[in-house]
Structures are given as C-alpha cells and as structure tokens.
Design a protein around this motif. Structure first.
Motif, PDB file in Angstrom:
ATOM      1  N   GLU A 225       0.802  -0.723  -0.391  1.00 43.47           N
ATOM      2  CA  GLU A 225       0.141  -0.058  -0.100  1.00 43.47           C
ATOM      3  C   GLU A 225       0.838   1.495   0.081  1.00 43.47           C
ATOM      4  O   GLU A 225       0.709   2.498  -0.694  1.00 43.47           O
ATOM      5  CB  GLU A 225      -1.155  -0.397   0.950  1.00 43.47           C
ATOM      6  CG  GLU A 225      -2.058  -0.218   0.762  1.00 43.47           C
ATOM      7  CD  GLU A 225      -3.128  -0.537  -0.266  1.00 43.47           C
ATOM      8  OE1 GLU A 225      -3.318   1.372  -0.887  1.00 43.47           O
ATOM      9  OE2 GLU A 225      -3.401  -1.206  -1.840  1.00 43.47           O
ATOM     10  N   GLU A 226       2.329   1.129   0.980  1.00 43.80           N
ATOM     11  CA  GLU A 226       2.711   2.979   0.829  1.00 43.80           C
ATOM     12  C   GLU A 226       3.548   2.925  -0.424  1.00 43.80           C
ATOM     13  O   GLU A 226       3.170   4.025  -0.801  1.00 43.80           O
ATOM     14  CB  GLU A 226       3.437   2.009   2.311  1.00 43.80           C
ATOM     15  CG  GLU A 226       3.828   2.188   3.598  1.00 43.80           C
ATOM     16  CD  GLU A 226       4.345   2.098   4.486  1.00 43.80           C
ATOM     17  OE1 GLU A 226       4.996   2.770   5.528  1.00 43.80           O
ATOM     18  OE2 GLU A 226       5.367   0.871   4.686  1.00 43.80           O
ATOM     19  N   ILE A 227       3.926   1.920  -1.301  1.00 44.06           N
ATOM     20  CA  ILE A 227       4.127   1.991  -2.532  1.00 44.06           C
ATOM     21  C   ILE A 227       3.751   2.595  -3.140  1.00 44.06           C
ATOM     22  O   ILE A 227       3.752   3.115  -4.442  1.00 44.06           O
ATOM     23  CB  ILE A 227       5.587   1.348  -2.335  1.00 44.06           C
ATOM     24  CG1 ILE A 227       6.522   1.425  -4.343  1.00 44.06           C
ATOM     25  CG2 ILE A 227       4.955   0.079  -3.165  1.00 44.06           C
ATOM     26  CD1 ILE A 227       7.171   3.091  -3.623  1.00 44.06           C
ATOM     27  N   LYS A 228       2.136   1.481  -3.003  1.00 43.43           N
ATOM     28  CA  LYS A 228       1.234   1.806  -4.204  1.00 43.43           C
ATOM     29  C   LYS A 228       0.749   3.748  -3.694  1.00 43.43           C
ATOM     30  O   LYS A 228       0.314   4.122  -5.407  1.00 43.43           O
ATOM     31  CB  LYS A 228      -0.135   1.444  -4.332  1.00 43.43           C
ATOM     32  CG  LYS A 228      -1.261   1.317  -4.960  1.00 43.43           C
ATOM     33  CD  LYS A 228      -2.148   0.398  -4.605  1.00 43.43           C
ATOM     34  CE  LYS A 228      -3.351   0.835  -5.323  1.00 43.43           C
ATOM     35  NZ  LYS A 228      -5.000   0.573  -5.108  1.00 43.43           N
ATOM     36  N   LYS A 229       0.551   4.262  -2.888  1.00 47.43           N
ATOM     37  CA  LYS A 229       0.266   5.148  -2.365  1.00 47.43           C
ATOM     38  C   LYS A 229       1.234   6.337  -3.406  1.00 47.43           C
ATOM     39  O   LYS A 229       0.822   7.159  -3.742  1.00 47.43           O
ATOM     40  CB  LYS A 229       0.263   5.919  -1.130  1.00 47.43           C
ATOM     41  CG  LYS A 229      -1.586   5.257  -0.856  1.00 47.43           C
ATOM     42  CD  LYS A 229      -0.991   6.228   0.971  1.00 47.43           C
ATOM     43  CE  LYS A 229      -2.283   5.848   1.443  1.00 47.43           C
ATOM     44  NZ  LYS A 229      -3.029   4.593   1.542  1.00 47.43           N
ATOM     45  N   LEU A 230       2.227   6.090  -3.657  1.00 47.41           N
ATOM     46  CA  LEU A 230       3.870   7.011  -4.581  1.00 47.41           C
ATOM     47  C   LEU A 230       3.350   6.621  -5.531  1.00 47.41           C
ATOM     48  O   LEU A 230       4.193   7.893  -6.332  1.00 47.41           O
ATOM     49  CB  LEU A 230       4.831   6.963  -3.788  1.00 47.41           C
ATOM     50  CG  LEU A 230       5.418   7.190  -2.236  1.00 47.41           C
ATOM     51  CD1 LEU A 230       6.101   6.595  -2.172  1.00 47.41           C
ATOM     52  CD2 LEU A 230       4.914   8.678  -1.905  1.00 47.41           C
ATOM     53  N   THR A 231       2.643   6.424  -6.422  1.00 49.19           N
ATOM     54  CA  THR A 231       3.384   5.479  -7.905  1.00 49.19           C
ATOM     55  C   THR A 231       1.853   6.011  -8.868  1.00 49.19           C
ATOM     56  O   THR A 231       1.249   6.140  -8.152  1.00 49.19           O
ATOM     57  CB  THR A 231       3.089   3.478  -7.993  1.00 49.19           C
ATOM     58  OG1 THR A 231       3.601   3.349  -7.100  1.00 49.19           O
ATOM     59  CG2 THR A 231       3.552   3.573  -9.396  1.00 49.19           C
ATOM     60  N   ILE A 232       2.997   6.851  -9.560  1.00 48.75           N
ATOM     61  CA  ILE A 232       2.396   6.954 -10.535  1.00 48.75           C
ATOM     62  C   ILE A 232       2.138   5.977 -11.887  1.00 48.75           C
ATOM     63  O   ILE A 232       3.382   6.297 -13.050  1.00 48.75           O
ATOM     64  CB  ILE A 232       2.303   8.171 -11.185  1.00 48.75           C
ATOM     65  CG1 ILE A 232       1.965   9.951 -10.057  1.00 48.75           C
ATOM     66  CG2 ILE A 232       1.299   9.030 -12.778  1.00 48.75           C
ATOM     67  CD1 ILE A 232       2.216  11.095 -10.502  1.00 48.75           C
ATOM     68  N   LEU A 233       1.276   4.934 -12.098  1.00 48.09           N
ATOM     69  CA  LEU A 233       1.712   4.493 -13.013  1.00 48.09           C
ATOM     70  C   LEU A 233       0.982   4.459 -14.397  1.00 48.09           C
ATOM     71  O   LEU A 233       0.062   5.202 -14.861  1.00 48.09           O
ATOM     72  CB  LEU A 233       0.734   2.537 -12.515  1.00 48.09           C
ATOM     73  CG  LEU A 233       1.000   1.475 -13.257  1.00 48.09           C
ATOM     74  CD1 LEU A 233       0.106   0.787 -11.559  1.00 48.09           C
ATOM     75  CD2 LEU A 233       0.772   1.455 -14.202  1.00 48.09           C
ATOM     76  N   ILE A 234       1.840   4.480 -15.268  1.00 50.45           N
ATOM     77  CA  ILE A 234       1.779   4.142 -16.644  1.00 50.45           C
ATOM     78  C   ILE A 234       1.863   3.200 -17.567  1.00 50.45           C
ATOM     79  O   ILE A 234       2.865   2.454 -17.425  1.00 50.45           O
ATOM     80  CB  ILE A 234       2.832   5.359 -17.180  1.00 50.45           C
ATOM     81  CG1 ILE A 234       3.356   6.066 -16.261  1.00 50.45           C
ATOM     82  CG2 ILE A 234       2.894   6.294 -18.435  1.00 50.45           C
ATOM     83  CD1 ILE A 234       2.513   7.994 -16.459  1.00 50.45           C
ATOM     84  N   ASN A 235       0.804   3.291 -18.438  1.00 46.92           N
ATOM     85  CA  ASN A 235       0.815   2.330 -19.359  1.00 46.92           C
ATOM     86  C   ASN A 235       0.276   2.737 -20.267  1.00 46.92           C
ATOM     87  O   ASN A 235      -0.485   3.864 -20.457  1.00 46.92           O
ATOM     88  CB  ASN A 235       0.250   0.565 -18.610  1.00 46.92           C
ATOM     89  CG  ASN A 235       1.199  -0.300 -19.296  1.00 46.92           C
ATOM     90  OD1 ASN A 235       1.488  -0.419 -20.729  1.00 46.92           O
ATOM     91  ND2 ASN A 235       0.999  -1.599 -18.563  1.00 46.92           N
ATOM     92  N   GLY A 236      -0.632   2.359 -21.444  1.00 46.80           N
ATOM     93  CA  GLY A 236      -0.829   2.015 -22.697  1.00 46.80           C
ATOM     94  C   GLY A 236      -1.385   1.334 -23.395  1.00 46.80           C
ATOM     95  O   GLY A 236      -0.377   0.148 -23.617  1.00 46.80           O
ATOM     96  N   VAL A 237      -1.834   1.166 -24.791  1.00 46.06           N
ATOM     97  CA  VAL A 237      -1.982   0.254 -25.584  1.00 46.06           C
ATOM     98  C   VAL A 237      -1.128   0.037 -27.453  1.00 46.06           C
ATOM     99  O   VAL A 237      -1.216  -0.907 -27.545  1.00 46.06           O
ATOM    100  CB  VAL A 237      -3.749   0.125 -26.224  1.00 46.06           C
ATOM    101  CG1 VAL A 237      -4.580   0.393 -24.702  1.00 46.06           C
ATOM    102  CG2 VAL A 237      -3.769   1.379 -26.771  1.00 46.06           C
TER     103      VAL A 237
END
Ligand code: PMP
Ligand code: GLU
Length: 397
Positions: A225-237
C-alpha cells in the motif's frame, strides 16, 4: 525584432527517435532501399476486432466529446486489466486516459514538479524522459549504470542520488533502450528507498507484455500500500496491441493525484479521441491471445539478431530481456575512419551507416549511452538479416 520564445521551450531538443523515423520514412517514400530499425513500434497490424470496434464507434456516431479523463467504461476496462495483469486494484476515479503513454508521462511530471525539483532516472534512459523533465521545470538527475549492475539501478545507487529536492524516480521496466527487466526483489529494494524518503515513482510499464526468457513482469505498485500510494503507474495500448498511431495511454494514481491530473488535462487537451477510446476498450477487454503471438515473434527475432551479431567483430550487444530494442556498443570505431570519414561518436556512426549502408538506427547519445546505437527489432527477420549483412559490409569501410 519579435520577443524571444520561452527559455524553457527553446531548450527542448527534437526527439531523436521521431526524427530518425521521419527521415527513414521520407527516404523510403523517395524509393531509396533503406531499412528502418529506428522508432520502436510493432510492425504488426492492429488486430481486426480492435479496428472493428472503431468502425462501429464511428457508425454509432460516437464522435463527440467524452469526459476529459476518458469514458467511464474505458477507465473501468483499465482497472480490470490492471487488476488481472498487474495485481493492483484501482477504481475508475483513479484513472486518466490520455493521448499515449507519452502524454501521460508529461501530465504526471507536470503535476508533480515545482521549479527546481529533482527527478531521478537511470542512464541509459528513454530519450523523452530527459526533455520532459526539463519541459516541466524539473532538474534531471541521471544515475549512470553499466555492466557491473546489469544496467540496473540499485537501491544504494538510488539512495546516493537522493537530496532534499528529490521529488520522483522514473522507472522503466522492461526498459527502452536496454531491455532490462527488474525482478520483484530488485523493485522491492527500490520501493523501500522511495517509501523511506517519501519519493514518488513514475512507473513506465508500457513494455510490460514484452518479456522474454521466461521472466515475469512485476508492477511496483503491487508491492504494498505504501509504495502504491506514491506510484503514478503509466501504461497504454501502443506496444501491447500494436496501436502506436491510435494514441491512447493511461495512468493510475491516488485519487487526489488523478483528480489534479484530470483537471490539468481538461484544460490542456480535453479527452483523447473518442473513436480511439472505443478501440482501446476493445483491446483491453477483447481476446488477449494476439499479444502472445507478437511476444513470441519478438523473442525469436531477438535471438536471431543476437546470434548473428555475435559473429560480427568489434561490436558488442547488451542482451535484452524485454521490450524490442538492442543496444550495440560501437565505440571500437570511435577515432577511426570509415569510408574516409572519421567517426567521433555514435551520432557520426549512425549518420554514416544511414548514408553508406542504408540502415536507419538510433544513436544512443540522447539516451545517455554515447557508446551505443539502438536497433529496434520490431521488424521482419528478413530486414534483420539484411540489416546485419549491411552492417558487416559497412564495417569493412
Ligand atoms: N515510454 C517508453 C519507454 C517508450 O518507449 C514509449 C514509446 N512509444 C512511450 C513511453 C510512449 O508510448 P505511447 O506511444 O503510448 O505514447
Ligand atoms: N518510444 C518509441 C521509441 O523509443 C517510439 C518513438 C517515440 O515515441 O520516441 O522509438
């Protein structure tokens, strides 16, 4: 005399990858027998079911504005795919869909960065990270990696680079251009440092489906949870579904961050193309088997390339485990003459190879790896075979 343009904008260099791809496409259109290993985009066509979804969207007049962060159904499809593939749980209010992963990265950096904030990333790095950090007012802090650390950033290296001004780390696994794939344990080590120092992570997962040698993808946001809160996850098609031209990427973040990013986008560009959103939704929810076919083809091409290249003297390749690039060390030729021209650096090498060998490559100078050139193997076996034959002839000078 007109007033000067913004200092920030004047400092931006054109993207080498895009520039070389345009040059290659121009030469090709002029009838020149050039082979392109430049911009990284799958040579496969977008699958028919995805194209059909776009046609249906047009016929149904799905051609108006949508919510600026993307349709609810697409954002739900993103959540479902992230849950299934990356073991992370998000709700649609945490998702922003934008014009490609590139635009998502730009948005993320725009909302995180105050002037002078430091953004850490490793070299070799994707060319646009450096420029985007500067474009958004940040200071790029580059951590050199090499063979000793397997071209990876270690927790120790990261911690040494952190200062009170550090705002975020950009992480790209599988990586462009090195093809490095971080293990779960390695990501855990980096995540611990980010949590300890309260540093955001911009996790660029765009190549997450393209991994070889039986390795597995780990999404850093799935590590707690701690690292998830700090993450901006980038992805795409773009890469997973051969949809580079459709321009759909997405990001996932804490609700407050996603809201600010959504507000930003609502003024900057509004929603990404409605028809491309319908196509992306089909990509994410429809049959997924095409990805594995593509992945296998890339792995085969990589093996073929490495095998052939290993027989060529004076060059050395980094063995990639993901994405579709091979970095080749050509520094043996620096200070030497080929075709009567002195090669001083990777740019000279790539320019001369294009001119005399009719092969388009990307010099890695703009990727923070000045000894290397980058080959994209998202092209046919036939092209790889001919490209390497041309290299051998070219190196005879
Ligand atoms: N990140 C990396 C590492 C890339 O190589 C690319 C290149 N396409 C992108 C992001 C951007 O992808 P998109 O086409 O979705 O903008
Ligand atoms: N990301 C690909 C590359 O590195 C496509 C071009 C670009 O967006 O830079 O070649």
């Amino acid at each position: 005399m007109s007033k000067p343009l913004s200092i920030l904008a004047q400092g931006v260099r054109a993207s080498t990858t895009i520039e070389i791809d345009s040059m290659y496409k121009k030469m090709k259109a002029e009838g020149i027998d050039v082979i392109g290993f430049g911009a990284g985009e799958p040579d496969f066509n977008t699958p028919d079911n995805i194209k059909l979804a776009a046609i249906v969207a047009i016929n149904n007049n799905f051609t108006k504005y949508t919510p600026s962060s993307g349709t609810l159904s697409l954002r739900q499809a993103v959540c479902d795919r992230l849950f299934e593939d990356c073991k992370v749980s998000y709700t649609p209010s945490q998702i922003v869909v934008s014009n490609g992963a590139k635009q998502c990265l730009y948005l993320a950096l725009s909302v995180l960065t105050n002037p002078g904030d430091e953004i850490i990333f490793q070299a070799p790095y994707w060319v646009s990270y450096y420029e985007m950090v500067k474009m958004t007012g940040g200071n790029p802090v580059i951590v050199e990696t090499g063979e000793e650390s397997g071209w990876k950033l270690t927790p120790e290296m990261l911690e040494t680079a952190i200062t009170p001004k550090t705002k975020a780390l950009i992480l790209n696994s599988p990586s462009n251009p090195s093809g490095v794939v971080y293990t779960k344990e390695e990501l855990q080590g980096l995540a611990d440092i980010c949590v300890k120092h309260d540093i955001y992570v911009i996790a660029d997962d765009i190549y997450y489906k393209l991994i070889y040698d039986g390795l597995e993808f780990t999404c850093i946001a799935s590590l707690g949870e701690e690292i998830k809160k700090l993450t901006i996850l980038i992805n795409g098609v773009s890469k997973s579904y051969a949809m580079t031209g459709w321009r759909i990427g997405y990001l996932a973040a804490e609700p407050e961050i996603a809201t600010v990013i959504g507000n930003f986008q609502s003024h900057a560009s509004s929603n990404p193309n409605s028809i491309a959103q319908a196509a992306a939704e089909e990509a994410l929810t429809g049959p997924q088997s095409g990805i594995e076919t593509m992945r296998r083809a890339f792995e085969g091409r990589r093996d073929y390339f490495l095998e052939k290249a290993s027989k060529i003297k004076n060059i050395k390749c980094i063995h990639p485990h993901g994405a579709f690039y091979i970095m080749m060390d050509v520094s043996y030729y620096f200070g030497k003459n080929l075709y009567g021209k002195r090669i001083e650096n990777a740019d000279d090498f790539a320019n001369l190879f294009l001119d005399k060998g009719l092969v388009a490559l990307v010099p890695c100078t703009g990727f923070g790896a000045p000894k290397h050139v980058r080959w994209s193997y998202a092209t046919s076996m036939e092209n790889i075979k001919t490209g390497l034959e041309r290299l051998e002839i070219f190196l005879e000078g």
